[in-house]
Design a protein around this motif. Sequence first.
Motif, mmCIF file in Angstrom:
data_model
loop_
_atom_site.group_PDB
_atom_site.id
_atom_site.type_symbol
_atom_site.label_atom_id
_atom_site.label_comp_id
_atom_site.label_asym_id
_atom_site.label_seq_id
_atom_site.Cartn_x
_atom_site.Cartn_y
_atom_site.Cartn_z
ATOM 1 N N GLY A 63 0.859 -1.309 0.126
ATOM 2 C CA GLY A 63 -0.127 -0.025 -0.050
ATOM 3 C C GLY A 63 0.724 1.230 -0.180
ATOM 4 O O GLY A 63 1.976 1.226 0.374
ATOM 5 N N ASN A 88 -3.673 4.225 -1.470
ATOM 6 C CA ASN A 88 -3.771 2.963 -2.550
ATOM 7 C C ASN A 88 -3.398 1.937 -1.800
ATOM 8 O O ASN A 88 -2.530 1.642 -1.273
ATOM 9 C CB ASN A 88 -2.658 3.717 -3.370
ATOM 10 C CG ASN A 88 -2.992 4.936 -4.213
ATOM 11 O OD1 ASN A 88 -4.162 5.142 -4.435
ATOM 12 N ND2 ASN A 88 -1.681 5.593 -4.250
ATOM 13 N N PRO A 89 -4.510 0.917 -1.617
ATOM 14 C CA PRO A 89 -4.638 -0.364 -0.836
ATOM 15 C C PRO A 89 -3.208 -1.331 -1.480
ATOM 16 O O PRO A 89 -2.771 -1.072 -2.479
ATOM 17 C CB PRO A 89 -5.787 -0.945 -0.956
ATOM 18 C CG PRO A 89 -6.403 -0.356 -2.100
ATOM 19 C CD PRO A 89 -5.924 1.244 -2.396
ATOM 20 N N GLU A 91 -1.338 -4.103 -3.115
ATOM 21 C CA GLU A 91 -1.446 -4.600 -4.468
ATOM 22 C C GLU A 91 -2.185 -3.689 -5.502
ATOM 23 O O GLU A 91 -2.366 -4.085 -6.716
ATOM 24 C CB GLU A 91 -2.213 -6.007 -4.213
ATOM 25 C CG GLU A 91 -1.987 -7.137 -3.368
ATOM 26 C CD GLU A 91 -0.483 -7.253 -3.601
ATOM 27 O OE1 GLU A 91 0.148 -7.203 -4.774
ATOM 28 O OE2 GLU A 91 0.292 -7.507 -2.456
ATOM 29 N N SER A 92 -2.338 -2.525 -5.119
ATOM 30 C CA SER A 92 -2.825 -1.440 -6.097
ATOM 31 C C SER A 92 -1.582 -1.132 -6.968
ATOM 32 O O SER A 92 -0.354 -1.335 -6.678
ATOM 33 C CB SER A 92 -3.375 -0.449 -5.670
ATOM 34 O OG SER A 92 -2.509 0.569 -4.673
ATOM 35 N N SER A 113 -2.725 -6.036 5.230
ATOM 36 C CA SER A 113 -3.085 -6.696 4.214
ATOM 37 C C SER A 113 -4.630 -6.689 3.861
ATOM 38 O O SER A 113 -5.125 -7.115 2.590
ATOM 39 C CB SER A 113 -2.625 -8.134 4.004
ATOM 40 O OG SER A 113 -3.036 -8.658 5.265
ATOM 41 N N SER A 114 -5.438 -6.526 4.871
ATOM 42 C CA SER A 114 -6.720 -6.592 4.693
ATOM 43 C C SER A 114 -7.499 -5.230 4.241
ATOM 44 O O SER A 114 -8.744 -5.066 3.894
ATOM 45 C CB SER A 114 -7.486 -6.828 6.054
ATOM 46 O OG SER A 114 -7.266 -5.532 7.122
ATOM 47 N N GLU A 115 -6.511 -4.087 4.062
ATOM 48 C CA GLU A 115 -7.242 -2.949 3.516
ATOM 49 C C GLU A 115 -7.393 -3.029 2.099
ATOM 50 O O GLU A 115 -6.559 -3.430 1.369
ATOM 51 C CB GLU A 115 -6.170 -1.722 3.985
ATOM 52 C CG GLU A 115 -6.596 -0.452 3.600
ATOM 53 C CD GLU A 115 -5.678 0.543 4.426
ATOM 54 O OE1 GLU A 115 -5.800 1.748 3.738
ATOM 55 O OE2 GLU A 115 -5.312 0.611 5.325
ATOM 56 N N ASP A 116 -8.550 -2.699 1.679
ATOM 57 C CA ASP A 116 -8.946 -2.915 0.304
ATOM 58 C C ASP A 116 -9.319 -1.516 -0.535
ATOM 59 O O ASP A 116 -9.889 -1.845 -1.620
ATOM 60 C CB ASP A 116 -9.507 -4.134 0.009
ATOM 61 C CG ASP A 116 -11.000 -4.092 0.732
ATOM 62 O OD1 ASP A 116 -11.365 -2.975 1.224
ATOM 63 O OD2 ASP A 116 -11.604 -5.102 0.656
ATOM 64 N N ARG A 117 -9.604 -0.479 0.261
ATOM 65 C CA ARG A 117 -10.422 0.685 -0.250
ATOM 66 C C ARG A 117 -9.429 1.755 -0.779
ATOM 67 O O ARG A 117 -8.557 2.191 0.120
ATOM 68 C CB ARG A 117 -11.404 0.980 0.689
ATOM 69 C CG ARG A 117 -12.472 2.230 0.279
ATOM 70 C CD ARG A 117 -13.503 2.491 1.441
ATOM 71 N NE ARG A 117 -12.756 2.978 2.656
ATOM 72 C CZ ARG A 117 -12.835 4.010 2.931
ATOM 73 N NH1 ARG A 117 -13.094 4.943 2.021
ATOM 74 N NH2 ARG A 117 -12.300 4.495 3.796
ATOM 75 N N HIS A 118 -9.664 2.284 -1.832
ATOM 76 C CA HIS A 118 -8.994 3.570 -2.183
ATOM 77 C C HIS A 118 -9.633 4.688 -1.674
ATOM 78 O O HIS A 118 -10.888 4.676 -1.551
ATOM 79 C CB HIS A 118 -8.873 3.537 -3.912
ATOM 80 C CG HIS A 118 -8.333 4.935 -4.194
ATOM 81 N ND1 HIS A 118 -7.023 5.148 -4.477
ATOM 82 C CD2 HIS A 118 -9.122 5.856 -4.833
ATOM 83 C CE1 HIS A 118 -6.716 6.158 -4.868
ATOM 84 N NE2 HIS A 118 -8.012 6.788 -5.306
#
Length: 240
Positions: A63, A88-89, A91-92, A113-118
């Motif tokens: 991130g 930017n989470p 793997e973006s 690693s659980s963060e997935d929101r831009h």
Amino acid sequence: MLINADFSCRAELPAEEHQWVKSPQGGVERVMLDRVGAEKARATSFVCYAPNSHFPHHQHPGGEEILVLSGTFSADDTHYPAGWYLRNPPESSHTPFSDEGAVIFVKLRQMSSSEDRHVAIDTYDSANWQRVVDRDVCPLYSSESSINNSEQVSLQRLQVDEVLFTDDLLAQTLIGGAELLVVKGSLIEGDQTYLKDSWIRMPVGTLTTIKAGATGATIYIKTGHLAQIIGADVEGLEVR
């Protein structure tokens, strides 16, 4: 490379001590604040893009967090003038550049690693600010865990001589540490004055008195994140 890599210790860099160094990409320089790793690193930095400079397309495994301090920072087809806050989470990916030039505050490989929101917030938009007790606050991010053991990020405006650490902020700092960036104005701690663009990282258990200077202050503040770092393996971690 290790720079301020012991997160159990206080670290700081007053604005007048900034030393800009070239990055591997032409037209891009940086001031390294903390760093663990070489060209793949857990890192906190100021980054300066010269006009018409860019980085090749790349991914962010851990991130990326950005606050645009001046100019206009662009990524792919979107432009972010001064005042924009971005997350930017993990793997973006993107292709960052700046046509007019920009200075950003950036943190790499520091997200769960659980963060997935831009996240994209215009902190210059008054609609994004709220009155919290007696202070204007622009909330930027809050993790989902309990408030006493979580990452909390905001911009906060302090009036002249106003003390930074309210009871809630002090409790969060004692439990999880704090990180400060002076975005506008100045902060005073004892005999030390921290001007605009000064950075301070306070470890878990910090107890100190900091107040706004003669013109007040706007600060970026992150709390609750350092307790999770101490003792963790942050080696083997991306250059910016």
